[in-house]
Design a protein around this motif. Structure first.
Motif, PDB file in Angstrom:
ATOM      1  N   ASP A 156      -0.981  19.716  60.531  1.00 21.59           N
ATOM      2  CA  ASP A 156      -1.881  20.315  61.513  1.00 21.59           C
ATOM      3  C   ASP A 156      -2.784  21.358  60.844  1.00 21.59           C
ATOM      4  O   ASP A 156      -2.916  22.492  61.306  1.00 21.59           O
ATOM      5  N   SER A 199       0.619  34.761  58.156  1.00 17.02           N
ATOM      6  CA  SER A 199       0.288  33.620  59.023  1.00 17.02           C
ATOM      7  C   SER A 199      -0.966  33.972  59.807  1.00 17.02           C
ATOM      8  O   SER A 199      -1.315  35.163  59.940  1.00 17.02           O
ATOM      9  N   ALA A 200      -1.608  32.954  60.336  1.00 13.57           N
ATOM     10  CA  ALA A 200      -2.796  33.205  61.154  1.00 13.57           C
ATOM     11  C   ALA A 200      -2.411  33.955  62.424  1.00 13.57           C
ATOM     12  O   ALA A 200      -3.190  34.774  62.925  1.00 13.57           O
ATOM     13  N   SER A 201      -1.212  33.695  62.942  1.00 14.24           N
ATOM     14  CA  SER A 201      -0.747  34.451  64.122  1.00 14.24           C
ATOM     15  C   SER A 201      -0.755  35.941  63.800  1.00 14.24           C
ATOM     16  O   SER A 201      -1.274  36.762  64.563  1.00 14.24           O
ATOM     17  N   ASN A 204      -4.316  37.383  63.389  1.00 11.27           N
ATOM     18  CA  ASN A 204      -4.976  37.614  64.678  1.00 11.27           C
ATOM     19  C   ASN A 204      -4.416  38.856  65.366  1.00 11.27           C
ATOM     20  O   ASN A 204      -5.163  39.665  65.911  1.00 11.27           O
ATOM     21  N   TYR A 241      -5.915  28.637  71.637  1.00 11.71           N
ATOM     22  CA  TYR A 241      -4.654  28.906  70.945  1.00 11.71           C
ATOM     23  C   TYR A 241      -4.993  29.643  69.658  1.00 11.71           C
ATOM     24  O   TYR A 241      -5.848  29.199  68.887  1.00 11.71           O
ATOM     25  N   HIS A 242      -4.353  30.772  69.447  1.00  8.86           N
ATOM     26  CA  HIS A 242      -4.582  31.536  68.213  1.00  8.86           C
ATOM     27  C   HIS A 242      -3.245  31.895  67.571  1.00  8.86           C
ATOM     28  O   HIS A 242      -3.133  32.923  66.902  1.00  8.86           O
ATOM     29  N   GLY A 243      -2.231  31.056  67.808  1.00  9.59           N
ATOM     30  CA  GLY A 243      -0.908  31.350  67.287  1.00  9.59           C
ATOM     31  C   GLY A 243      -0.091  32.117  68.318  1.00  9.59           C
ATOM     32  O   GLY A 243      -0.465  32.216  69.487  1.00  9.59           O
ATOM     33  N   GLU A 289     -12.222  30.577  68.677  1.00  7.70           N
ATOM     34  CA  GLU A 289     -12.567  29.546  67.698  1.00  7.70           C
ATOM     35  C   GLU A 289     -14.022  29.175  67.984  1.00  7.70           C
ATOM     36  O   GLU A 289     -14.414  29.073  69.156  1.00  7.70           O
ATOM     37  N   ASN A 302      -7.655  23.270  70.019  1.00  9.27           N
ATOM     38  CA  ASN A 302      -6.232  23.152  70.340  1.00  9.27           C
ATOM     39  C   ASN A 302      -5.950  22.578  71.716  1.00  9.27           C
ATOM     40  O   ASN A 302      -4.796  22.500  72.133  1.00  9.27           O
ATOM     41  N   ASP A 314     -11.974  32.873  64.690  1.00 13.47           N
ATOM     42  CA  ASP A 314     -10.749  32.337  64.078  1.00 13.47           C
ATOM     43  C   ASP A 314     -11.101  30.960  63.490  1.00 13.47           C
ATOM     44  O   ASP A 314     -11.290  29.997  64.225  1.00 13.47           O
ATOM     45  N   THR A 350      -9.224  29.169  61.454  1.00 15.17           N
ATOM     46  CA  THR A 350      -8.027  28.515  60.920  1.00 15.17           C
ATOM     47  C   THR A 350      -8.130  26.982  60.958  1.00 15.17           C
ATOM     48  O   THR A 350      -7.706  26.306  60.016  1.00 15.17           O
ATOM     49  N   HIS A 351      -8.684  26.443  62.017  1.00 15.46           N
ATOM     50  CA  HIS A 351      -8.868  24.986  62.097  1.00 15.46           C
ATOM     51  C   HIS A 351     -10.287  24.564  61.726  1.00 15.46           C
ATOM     52  O   HIS A 351     -10.482  23.503  61.121  1.00 15.46           O
ATOM     53  N   LYS A 390      -3.250  29.091  57.681  1.00 13.72           N
ATOM     54  CA  LYS A 390      -2.818  27.731  57.305  1.00 13.72           C
ATOM     55  C   LYS A 390      -3.301  27.229  55.936  1.00 13.72           C
ATOM     56  O   LYS A 390      -2.588  27.397  54.964  1.00 13.72           O
TER      57      LYS A 390
END
Ligand SMILES: Cc1ncc(COP(=O)(O)O)c(C=O)c1O
Length: 450
Positions: A82, A136-138, A141, A164-166, A223, A228, A256, A258-259, A283
């Motif tokens: 993911d 972690s991204a969580s 954030n 979703y941000h973790g 994002e 998500n 964010d 992350t993705h 990630k």
């Protein structure tokens, strides 16, 4: 009929594929059973039970775009952890860097020699001058929200519905019939999140403006493309107008990535000219080694430093002991300098475009009311004819039963896609033949369901 398919066939396929999975994976079953004796819910992370499989697949080894399970089957991986393995499993430069570092120490609560080059590269790539690290991204954030609440003296954060941000408590507020509502699945939540979190729909500029006008929102955490809840693209002009409103009301923008780092070496913001006040990436930034980074503009960095200087001495509530450990920093350096290259992205973009076109062709040929969205290396198919404009629309077309049928069918034929929605990621090692395999198998699966 549901989502344009014969539902009896969908249910029948799930039953067949579950039985086939059980028969195909005796060693994974044995290992899962053994491990379960000493694990909560039988798995290392409770949500691993939410995959569509009767028991978790045990991975033996992973390399590039492929992994092998405990029963010896090889898979082409379009899930890529993911996004954690977006640049392939165990990329060689990262493997070499962590092998080198493995004999030179992991963690010392002090910076290593790699820190300067990593921060400089992050600044160059993302256009923000001041960086910090997290695991972690969580965490990243969470830390950014804390810094920006402190720096602005404002208590509220604004997020988009369905985000979703973790595992950041603040973001688990949904719009239910237009009313901000704390997610009732959250465990052990003992304070009221809606006191300090404002939620509006993505692409809704008037709701955004009405919320910002209150003058109490420290930052918008977003994002740039929602990823998500299926995928939701910004409508043309949305981010230009949103950024103007955010600035006008003295609020800060946290992007964010992350993705959406799937969009290019500098993320979606760089590729599309967004100018965030803060940026988060987790990630894949260390090639899948646990780490994350966040950066600030010069102006925000000065405000953040001022907030810390004016606070009483003591713990800031930000940071963890192993953050910025030598191991993670070495992995990040190798990954940023040698793996997340322009050349790697060009390969990924070309393949993802072919994948998206191939999926669209198959969907059109079967006359299914579905759509396909692609953001750089990331492709998603959704069970709706027109792309959703916000989180509510995207949520409404998710169908876990249908996802289960398709995902299991693919998995039993050596193809892994992301659970919980329909995301396919390509990495620098994904080959053209991998796409052909995926597309042909997807096509056969749909033929069985019409
Ligand atoms: C956009 C975004 N931000 C942050 C996170 C949290 O990442 P992690 O679970 O590694 O903390 C995720 C996880 O999926 C994510 O999608």
């Amino acid at each position: 009929m549901r989502a344009g398919l014969n539902w009896q066939r969908v249910q029948a396929l799930v039953a067949i594929e579950r039985a086939s999975y059980i028969a195909r994976n005796p060693e994974s079953a044995r290992l899962a059973g053994e491990a379960a004796q000493h694990l909560l819910f039988g798995v290392p992370m409770h949500w691993m039970n939410d995959w569509s499989t009767p028991f978790p697949l045990t991975v033996r080894e992973a390399s590039g775009a492929r992994f092998r399970d405990a029963d010896g089957h090889e898979y082409i991986d379009f899930c890529l952890g993911d996004t954690g393995a977006m640049f392939g499993h165990a990329p060689l430069p990262v493997a070499q860097a962590i092998a080198r570092q493995s004999a030179r120490g992991y963690t010392a609560m002090l910076p290593s020699e790699d820190v300067g080059p990593v921060a400089a590269e992050l600044s160059r790539r993302f256009g923000l001058p001041c960086w910090q690290f997290a695991l972690s991204a969580s965490d990243a954030n969470r830390f950014v929200l804390r810094w920006l609440r402190a720096a602005t003296g404002r208590s509220k954060v604004l997020v988009f519905n369905g985000c979703y941000h973790g595992t950041v408590d603040d973001v688990f507020v949904d719009l239910v019939d237009g009313v901000p509502t704390q997610r009732d699945s959250l465990l052990g939540q003992v304070y009221t999140l809606t006191d300090h979190t404002v939620v509006v729909e993505f692409n809704d500029l008037s709701a955004l403006e009405a919320a910002l006008k209150q003058g109490d929102i420290a930052c918008v955490l977003a994002e740039p493309v929602m990823t998500n809840v299926g995928m939701v693209l910004p409508q043309p002009g949305f981010w230009d107008a949103a950024q103007q409103l955010i600035r006008q009301h003295g609020t800060l923008l946290v992007i964010d990535e992350t993705h959406t780092i799937s969009s290019g070496p500098g993320g979606y913001a760089r590729a599309h000219g967004l100018q965030p006040d803060a940026l988060v990436i987790g990630k894949p930034v260390g090639g899948g080694i646990p780490c994350a980074v966040y950066g600030f503009t010069e102006a925000v960095a000065r405000r953040v430093e001022q907030a810390k200087r004016s606070a009483p001495p003591g713990h800031s509530g930000i940071g963890t002991t192993l953050s910025a450990n030598m191991f993670a920093i070495a992995a990040m350096r190798a990954n940023l300098e040698e793996v997340m290259t322009e050349q790697a992205y060009q390969h990924m973009f070309a393949l993802a475009a072919q994948l998206a076109d191939g999926l669209r062709d198959i969907i059109a040929r079967h006359q299914l009311p579905w759509c396909v969205t692609q953001i750089g290396a990331r492709t998603e198919f959704q069970f709706t004819p027109t792309a959703p404009r916000n989180g509510s629309e995207a949520q409404a077309v998710m169908d876990s039963e249908l996802e289960q049928a398709i995902h299991l069918y693919l998995l039993n034929r050596g193809l892994l896609i992301t659970p919980f929605h329909n995301m396919l990621l390509v990495c620098p090692d994904t080959a053209q033949s991998d796409l052909h395999n995926l597309l042909a198998t997807f096509d056969t699966c749909l033929q069985l369901l019409l």
